[in-house]
Design an enzyme around this catalytic site. Structure first.
Site, PDB file in Angstrom:
ATOM      1  N   ASP A  59       0.841  -1.198   0.000  1.00  0.00           N
ATOM      2  CA  ASP A  59       0.000   0.000   0.000  1.00  0.00           C
ATOM      3  C   ASP A  59       0.875   1.247   0.000  1.00  0.00           C
ATOM      4  OD1 ASP A  59      -2.861   1.109   0.593  1.00  0.00           O
ATOM      5  OD2 ASP A  59      -1.549   2.163   1.985  1.00  0.00           O
ATOM      6  N   TYR A  64       2.913   9.750   0.153  1.00  0.00           N
ATOM      7  CA  TYR A  64       3.846   9.120   1.106  1.00  0.00           C
ATOM      8  C   TYR A  64       5.313   9.256   0.710  1.00  0.00           C
ATOM      9  CZ  TYR A  64      -0.308   6.499   2.736  1.00  0.00           C
ATOM     10  OH  TYR A  64      -1.541   6.129   3.195  1.00  0.00           O
ATOM     11  N   LYS A  94      -2.722   5.954  -4.225  1.00  0.00           N
ATOM     12  CA  LYS A  94      -3.838   6.876  -3.942  1.00  0.00           C
ATOM     13  C   LYS A  94      -3.624   8.247  -4.575  1.00  0.00           C
ATOM     14  CE  LYS A  94      -3.960   4.538   0.499  1.00  0.00           C
ATOM     15  NZ  LYS A  94      -2.563   4.425   0.932  1.00  0.00           N
ATOM     16  N   HIS A 127      -7.697   9.446  -2.081  1.00  0.00           N
ATOM     17  CA  HIS A 127      -7.106   9.368  -0.741  1.00  0.00           C
ATOM     18  C   HIS A 127      -8.034   9.955   0.340  1.00  0.00           C
ATOM     19  CE1 HIS A 127      -2.871   9.197   1.258  1.00  0.00           C
ATOM     20  NE2 HIS A 127      -3.806   8.905   2.128  1.00  0.00           N
TER      21      HIS A 127
HETATM   22  N1  NAP Z   1      -5.810   5.986   3.558  1.00  0.00           N
HETATM   23  C1  NAP Z   1      -5.317   6.720   4.525  1.00  0.00           C
HETATM   24  O1  NAP Z   1      -5.701   7.889   4.739  1.00  0.00           O
HETATM   25  C2  NAP Z   1      -4.258   6.126   5.417  1.00  0.00           C
HETATM   26  C3  NAP Z   1      -3.953   6.738   6.644  1.00  0.00           C
HETATM   27  C4  NAP Z   1      -2.966   6.148   7.460  1.00  0.00           C
HETATM   28  C5  NAP Z   1      -2.327   4.986   7.018  1.00  0.00           C
HETATM   29  N2  NAP Z   1      -2.618   4.425   5.806  1.00  0.00           N
HETATM   30  C6  NAP Z   1      -1.946   3.200   5.317  1.00  0.00           C
HETATM   31  O2  NAP Z   1      -2.081   2.187   6.306  1.00  0.00           O
HETATM   32  C7  NAP Z   1      -0.789   1.691   6.658  1.00  0.00           C
HETATM   33  C8  NAP Z   1      -0.804   1.186   8.093  1.00  0.00           C
HETATM   34  O3  NAP Z   1      -1.248   2.202   8.992  1.00  0.00           O
HETATM   35  P1  NAP Z   1      -0.274   3.040   9.930  1.00  0.00           P
HETATM   36  O4  NAP Z   1       1.108   2.947   9.407  1.00  0.00           O
HETATM   37  O5  NAP Z   1      -0.904   4.368  10.101  1.00  0.00           O
HETATM   38  O6  NAP Z   1      -0.386   2.333  11.338  1.00  0.00           O
HETATM   39  P2  NAP Z   1      -0.243   0.832  11.932  1.00  0.00           P
HETATM   40  O7  NAP Z   1       0.050  -0.134  10.847  1.00  0.00           O
HETATM   41  O8  NAP Z   1      -1.423   0.645  12.809  1.00  0.00           O
HETATM   42  O9  NAP Z   1       0.996   0.991  12.908  1.00  0.00           O
HETATM   43  C9  NAP Z   1       2.303   1.157  12.464  1.00  0.00           C
HETATM   44  C10 NAP Z   1       3.194   1.286  13.690  1.00  0.00           C
HETATM   45  O10 NAP Z   1       3.077   0.116  14.491  1.00  0.00           O
HETATM   46  C11 NAP Z   1       4.352  -0.487  14.673  1.00  0.00           C
HETATM   47  N3  NAP Z   1       4.150  -1.953  14.594  1.00  0.00           N
HETATM   48  C12 NAP Z   1       3.884  -2.697  13.501  1.00  0.00           C
HETATM   49  N4  NAP Z   1       3.726  -3.998  13.825  1.00  0.00           N
HETATM   50  C13 NAP Z   1       3.903  -4.072  15.174  1.00  0.00           C
HETATM   51  C14 NAP Z   1       3.861  -5.132  16.103  1.00  0.00           C
HETATM   52  N5  NAP Z   1       3.624  -6.385  15.727  1.00  0.00           N
HETATM   53  N6  NAP Z   1       4.094  -4.851  17.416  1.00  0.00           N
HETATM   54  C15 NAP Z   1       4.356  -3.578  17.816  1.00  0.00           C
HETATM   55  N7  NAP Z   1       4.393  -2.522  16.986  1.00  0.00           N
HETATM   56  C16 NAP Z   1       4.173  -2.767  15.663  1.00  0.00           C
HETATM   57  C17 NAP Z   1       5.226   0.043  13.558  1.00  0.00           C
HETATM   58  O11 NAP Z   1       6.566   0.131  14.001  1.00  0.00           O
HETATM   59  P3  NAP Z   1       7.767  -0.666  13.251  1.00  0.00           P
HETATM   60  O12 NAP Z   1       7.802  -0.222  11.830  1.00  0.00           O
HETATM   61  O13 NAP Z   1       8.966  -0.252  14.036  1.00  0.00           O
HETATM   62  O14 NAP Z   1       7.437  -2.128  13.411  1.00  0.00           O
HETATM   63  C18 NAP Z   1       4.655   1.444  13.344  1.00  0.00           C
HETATM   64  O15 NAP Z   1       5.205   2.352  14.272  1.00  0.00           O
HETATM   65  C19 NAP Z   1       0.112   2.908   6.399  1.00  0.00           C
HETATM   66  O16 NAP Z   1       1.482   2.556   6.369  1.00  0.00           O
HETATM   67  C20 NAP Z   1      -0.437   3.374   5.087  1.00  0.00           C
HETATM   68  O17 NAP Z   1       0.029   2.545   4.019  1.00  0.00           O
HETATM   69  C21 NAP Z   1      -3.598   4.976   5.022  1.00  0.00           C
END
Ligand code: NAP
Length: 329
Positions: A59, A64, A94, A127
């Site tokens: 994704d 980004y 997006k 997005h």
């Molecule tokens: N459409 C939108 O508006 C939108 C908004 C936000 C995000 N997104 C997409 O969704 C993806 C995921 O969401 P997100 O990055 O916001 O948040 P997330 O996946 O909920 O959390 C990511 C964080 O959690 C940590 N993490 C991952 N696996 C873990 C585990 N097993 N144990 C402990 N910590 C862990 C990661 O650190 P480490 O890397 O150090 O493991 C990072 O700091 C984004 O990367 C993006 O591609 C889309």
């Protein structure tokens, strides 16, 4: 659901509706690539590792800054033979709000494809349900640059992207029931996915029912509450109920969150640039939550992380924004 990964972990997949003929199904787990700041070298190393572990769904978004390094590492993975062909991958990107104007959408997608060194995307999403002044690529968006979206014209251009073969499927992100319902009223190609914040602290019950009834697949973003990021919260990973469930099941809190999402019938994108956690996040397909676990999750007070204040940089009180936001996000 069927399985596609030929690696050690077999990731289930879902068939999308209103997608181009012959499109590959969407793996339920995708690797997120949003990070601020983005360490492109670390991300590339992790993507290679992820492919070895069985991830096929990635994704990204024009906002980004991860499209280019992702494109480079996917090309490398193909060269190395880690994946047999492009067709095995599922790539989502997006459309940023400043390109959410009818005449800018096909060029914006072509730019994303050029960044990614790909001929087509598997899924292209709007997005956010808001446009902003063309040429402004800043986040948070300046309130003065916000513009209402011309939903019919924008969606017609998204449909053109699919007709041109530049993407196999089209969808939306951060759309409420009301805004999604509006698009469904006039769409010739209905949105196949709505990517939204969803985790045990923001369970999206209403949107989930609405999407199910309308054949729209939800992809959950920030499934762990975006722990440790500058847009996220630690409250999901520190939640006491989730901790109790994790201890009882012998799993991590992250695995409880991801398993819960999987059992909700939604897909999700989770970001980790750490090899151990990448692997941990795949360890959710061979065990189940119990009824008691569900009762605990049901009682978790609900709290949304992504408020409009995250998206718009202004001092408030956001009067003009209120008209653009329908209060359901
Ligand atoms: N459409 C939108 O508006 C939108 C908004 C936000 C995000 N997104 C997409 O969704 C993806 C995921 O969401 P997100 O990055 O916001 O948040 P997330 O996946 O909920 O959390 C990511 C964080 O959690 C940590 N993490 C991952 N696996 C873990 C585990 N097993 N144990 C402990 N910590 C862990 C990661 O650190 P480490 O890397 O150090 O493991 C990072 O700091 C984004 O990367 C993006 O591609 C889309």
């Amino acid at each position: 659901m069927e399985s596609a990964s030929d690696s050690s972990i077999r990731v289930p997949e879902v068939q999308l509706s209103s997608t181009a003929a012959g499109s590959r199904p969407m793996p339920v787990i995708g690797l997120g690539t949003a990070a601020d700041p983005l360490d492109a070298a670390a991300m590339k190393a992790v993507v290679l590792e992820a492919i070895k572990l069985g991830y096929r769904h990635f994704d990204t978004a024009s906002m980004y800054g991860s499209e280019e390094p992702l494109g480079e590492v996917l090309a490398e993975a193909l060269r190395l033979g880690l994946v047999g062909s492009r067709a095995e991958l599922f790539i989502t990107s997006k459309l940023w709000s400043s390109d959410a104007h009818a005449d800018r959408i096909v060029p914006a997608l072509r730019q994303s494809l050029s960044n990614l060194k790909l001929d087509y995307l598997d899924l292209y999403l709007i997005h956010w349900p808001i446009s902003c002044k063309p040429g402004t690529y800043v986040y948070p968006v300046d309130e003065a640059d916000l513009m209402p979206m011309d939903f019919e014209a924008v969606w017609a251009a998204m449909e053109e992207c699919q007709r041109l073969g530049l993407t196999k499927s089209i969808g939306v992100s951060n759309f409420s029931c009301k805004k999604l319902g509006n698009i469904l009223n006039f769409a010739k190609i209905p949105p196949t996915v709505n990517q939204v914040e969803m985790n045990p602290l923001w369970q999206q019950k209403k949107l989930k029912e609405f999407c199910k009834a309308n054949n729209v697949i939800i992809t959950a973003f920030s499934p762990l509450g975006a722990r440790g990021t500058n847009w996220g919260t630690n409250e999901v990973m520190e939640n006491e109920s989730l901790k109790e469930i994790a201890e009882a099941r012998g799993k991590s809190i992250a695995q409880v969150c991801l398993r819960w999402l999987y059992e909700q019938g939604v897909t999700f994108v989770v970001k980790s640039f750490n090899k151990e956690r990448l692997k941990e996040n795949l360890g959710i397909f061979d065990w189940e939550l119990t009824e008691g676990d569900y009762e605990k999750i049901e009682r978790i007070p609900q709290k949304k992380m992504m408020l409009k204040e995250e998206f718009v940089s202004a001092k408030g009180p956001f009067k003009s924004v209120e008209e653009l936001w329908d209060g359901e996000l």
